[in-house]
Write a protein that holds these residues in place. Sequence first.
Motif, PDB file in Angstrom:
ATOM      1  N   ARG A 152       0.844  -1.181   0.000  1.00 48.81           N
ATOM      2  CA  ARG A 152       0.000   0.000   0.000  1.00 48.81           C
ATOM      3  C   ARG A 152       0.890   1.245   0.000  1.00 48.81           C
ATOM      4  O   ARG A 152       2.054   1.198   0.412  1.00 48.81           O
ATOM      5  N   GLY A 153       0.338   2.331  -0.450  1.00 52.21           N
ATOM      6  CA  GLY A 153       1.099   3.574  -0.445  1.00 52.21           C
ATOM      7  C   GLY A 153       0.194   4.773  -0.302  1.00 52.21           C
ATOM      8  O   GLY A 153      -0.988   4.735  -0.663  1.00 52.21           O
ATOM      9  N   ARG A 205      -3.596  12.957  -0.192  1.00 53.48           N
ATOM     10  CA  ARG A 205      -3.944  13.397  -1.538  1.00 53.48           C
ATOM     11  C   ARG A 205      -3.894  12.274  -2.566  1.00 53.48           C
ATOM     12  O   ARG A 205      -4.392  12.437  -3.683  1.00 53.48           O
ATOM     13  N   ALA A 206      -3.287  11.123  -2.220  1.00 50.83           N
ATOM     14  CA  ALA A 206      -3.248  10.000  -3.158  1.00 50.83           C
ATOM     15  C   ALA A 206      -3.038   8.706  -2.386  1.00 50.83           C
ATOM     16  O   ALA A 206      -2.217   8.639  -1.462  1.00 50.83           O
ATOM     17  N   LEU A 207      -3.807   7.674  -2.744  1.00 50.31           N
ATOM     18  CA  LEU A 207      -3.682   6.342  -2.145  1.00 50.31           C
ATOM     19  C   LEU A 207      -3.493   5.320  -3.257  1.00 50.31           C
ATOM     20  O   LEU A 207      -3.978   5.497  -4.373  1.00 50.31           O
ATOM     21  N   HIS A 208      -2.788   4.234  -2.921  1.00 53.04           N
ATOM     22  CA  HIS A 208      -2.606   3.174  -3.918  1.00 53.04           C
ATOM     23  C   HIS A 208      -2.478   1.823  -3.217  1.00 53.04           C
ATOM     24  O   HIS A 208      -1.799   1.702  -2.196  1.00 53.04           O
ATOM     25  N   PHE A 245      -7.401   2.409   5.483  1.00 53.78           N
ATOM     26  CA  PHE A 245      -5.953   2.582   5.324  1.00 53.78           C
ATOM     27  C   PHE A 245      -5.388   3.139   6.637  1.00 53.78           C
ATOM     28  O   PHE A 245      -5.264   4.354   6.798  1.00 53.78           O
ATOM     29  N   PRO A 246      -5.042   2.272   7.605  1.00 48.78           N
ATOM     30  CA  PRO A 246      -4.499   2.767   8.873  1.00 48.78           C
ATOM     31  C   PRO A 246      -3.063   3.266   8.705  1.00 48.78           C
ATOM     32  O   PRO A 246      -2.243   2.634   8.049  1.00 48.78           O
ATOM     33  N   LEU A 247      -2.784   4.422   9.293  1.00 39.68           N
ATOM     34  CA  LEU A 247      -1.452   5.006   9.279  1.00 39.68           C
ATOM     35  C   LEU A 247      -1.000   5.251  10.719  1.00 39.68           C
ATOM     36  O   LEU A 247      -1.813   5.613  11.571  1.00 39.68           O
ATOM     37  N   SER A 248       0.265   5.116  10.979  1.00 44.21           N
ATOM     38  CA  SER A 248       0.809   5.387  12.308  1.00 44.21           C
ATOM     39  C   SER A 248       1.148   6.866  12.431  1.00 44.21           C
ATOM     40  O   SER A 248       2.063   7.362  11.768  1.00 44.21           O
ATOM     41  N   ARG A 249       0.396   7.572  13.297  1.00 41.08           N
ATOM     42  CA  ARG A 249       0.693   8.981  13.521  1.00 41.08           C
ATOM     43  C   ARG A 249       2.099   9.142  14.131  1.00 41.08           C
ATOM     44  O   ARG A 249       2.793  10.126  13.875  1.00 41.08           O
ATOM     45  N   VAL A 257       4.783  13.906   3.024  1.00 41.13           N
ATOM     46  CA  VAL A 257       5.459  12.633   3.260  1.00 41.13           C
ATOM     47  C   VAL A 257       4.948  11.579   2.283  1.00 41.13           C
ATOM     48  O   VAL A 257       3.809  11.640   1.816  1.00 41.13           O
ATOM     49  N   LEU A 258       5.822  10.625   2.026  1.00 41.54           N
ATOM     50  CA  LEU A 258       5.460   9.415   1.282  1.00 41.54           C
ATOM     51  C   LEU A 258       5.457   8.260   2.276  1.00 41.54           C
ATOM     52  O   LEU A 258       6.413   8.081   3.035  1.00 41.54           O
ATOM     53  N   TYR A 259       4.382   7.483   2.261  1.00 40.73           N
ATOM     54  CA  TYR A 259       4.239   6.364   3.198  1.00 40.73           C
ATOM     55  C   TYR A 259       3.987   5.095   2.401  1.00 40.73           C
ATOM     56  O   TYR A 259       3.070   5.033   1.576  1.00 40.73           O
ATOM     57  N   LEU A 260       4.809   4.063   2.631  1.00 35.17           N
ATOM     58  CA  LEU A 260       4.655   2.763   1.990  1.00 35.17           C
ATOM     59  C   LEU A 260       4.716   1.685   3.076  1.00 35.17           C
ATOM     60  O   LEU A 260       5.500   1.802   4.023  1.00 35.17           O
ATOM     61  N   ASP A 261       3.920   0.637   2.932  1.00 34.83           N
ATOM     62  CA  ASP A 261       4.025  -0.455   3.903  1.00 34.83           C
ATOM     63  C   ASP A 261       3.695  -1.793   3.258  1.00 34.83           C
ATOM     64  O   ASP A 261       3.204  -1.860   2.134  1.00 34.83           O
ATOM     65  N   THR A 262       4.029  -2.844   3.988  1.00 34.69           N
ATOM     66  CA  THR A 262       3.641  -4.198   3.590  1.00 34.69           C
ATOM     67  C   THR A 262       2.708  -4.732   4.668  1.00 34.69           C
ATOM     68  O   THR A 262       2.788  -4.340   5.828  1.00 34.69           O
ATOM     69  N   GLN A 263       1.822  -5.629   4.253  1.00 31.78           N
ATOM     70  CA  GLN A 263       0.834  -6.169   5.179  1.00 31.78           C
ATOM     71  C   GLN A 263       0.882  -7.687   5.220  1.00 31.78           C
ATOM     72  O   GLN A 263       1.100  -8.347   4.205  1.00 31.78           O
TER      73      GLN A 263
END
Length: 574
Positions: A189-190, A205-208, A219-223, A275-281
């Motif tokens: 996810r990004g 502004r953009a999700l993928h 889409f949970p994000l860590s603050r 910021v750019l945020y990318l993760d694996t699940q």
Amino acid sequence: MPRLLVIRGADEGKQFDLTETVVSLGRDASNAIRLHDTEISRQHAELRIVDGGFTLTDLGSANGTFVNNTRITQAPLHTGDHIAIGQTVLVFSTRRDDSTHHASGLAEKIDLITRSDVELSSAIIKSIGESEGSRILTHPEKNSPWLRSALANLTIMYEASQAISHILDLDQLLTTILELFFRTIPADRGCILLRGHDSKTLEPRALHWRKAEDRQSRFPLSRTILDHVMQQRLGVLVSDAAHDERFRSGQSIIELGIREVICVPMKGRHDSIGVLYLDTQTPHRELVDNQSTTGKLTEDHLALAIAIAHQAALAVEETHYYQAMIQGERLAAIGQTIAAISHHIKNILQGLRSGSDILRMGLRDKNEKLIEQGWRIAEKNQAKIYDLVMDMLNFSKERVPAVEPTDLNDVVKDIFELLTPRAKERNVKLEMSGAEGLPIVQVDSEGIHRALLNIVGNALDAVEDRPEPQVTISTRLAEEGWVRIVVLDNGPGIAPEKIEDIFKPFVSSKGSRGTGLGLPVSRKILREHGGDLVVQSQPGVGSKFILKLPIKSPLSGDPSVTSADLAALPPEPD
């Protein structure tokens, strides 16, 4: 909404929203997208929705249809594709009409997890400074073999990103940039978040998602991670926290299936813009049971992410700058237009007031001479208002000429008879000469009449103060397939560096007598017919205005004349 933007050609700057399942392109008026390019066929190409996307099909055009410099018979379109037909180049893109609504819709999908007691120090494998992005790109030889290889592939990615340089919508730009990340970095996810107007909050502004079936999920994000990255100005790679006691209790990123995270600041020229945020699940149970610490994301991926994020930030800044520049130009154009129109309307109103005062005096004194004089002034200024409004409408509105068989000699004769009283009043010698055997042409007679009236009227004004003033109107049979109307005057002439200025809106040398729209409108009318209006002039000698028209108009369904034919016309003899 998908659309086409014309970036080169006669219709440069126009945008066409693709709202139908089938959209035709060509120069014929029956097309949904009509282009005023004489090298385009009447029915040139067709856009059709196929499997949720648009496919472009050439309809047997004479000069072909090209997508990204490759001639095609049929091809699917992707955002940023360049379409070339004739001398016209269009860019295909999609846009969101309401970026605020778009951003708020994405915000509803984001869940920020706040834990005051979470410490990142043990979970962060590697940190990287925000300024490292430019260094990594500038000196690729100092990186690892994998990163050097990945950076080599960035050339192709940046070529793709150049294709989106014509996309004016910021959200579409960010979505495309995010898709570029997923071609190289194996994230699931990004998300791209930019600073809000207050420069403190981050707005998605953009999700993928890599898997299409996950796009409807939250889409949970860590603050904690976001705050750390923004405050410390560091990009981080966070490892699997399944075996860290600090993540055992309460809601944590591990309980939501987040295995690894890359989060980097998007540093522009001077500051971080987001910021750019990318993760694996991985499902929570599998994470807890799995003792392997091997992940998908590596330090090289972190370095690549910070490098691309830097370039993405520069692209966003350029888009902001471009939008601000366009907005500034629009406001300046609006201001110029209002100022110019106000000036002309003020002069007309002064004339109307003068005529009304004289008319009132005549009625009060029962003086027929004053009544006639006041009415004549009022009528003259009424005609000025009509001409101003018609010129503004003709210049601003997309006009489809209503072509019909027309004898240009009749049009010239009508203009001659209409303006003869005005010429006599100014002691100007007005002459006409119609070519014998001039063929019937397919034109909008009313439009050509208005264009010629503007040009001859300008010529009469130009010679008014000249000794032995003279204006001549003539018709000529030019090269095969072409006719001309020539207006010749012995006025003061136009300096070579000023010739193009006379075709700019609201540029007039006649002071309060002119609106500055006559010549731009006249040229627009001629070009709508596939012809043109050109001028030859010599200061101190006079000017020649040439109205070029094809005998077989592309608007009538007859064979076309190309711009090459226009270029082949010899210069008018003096």
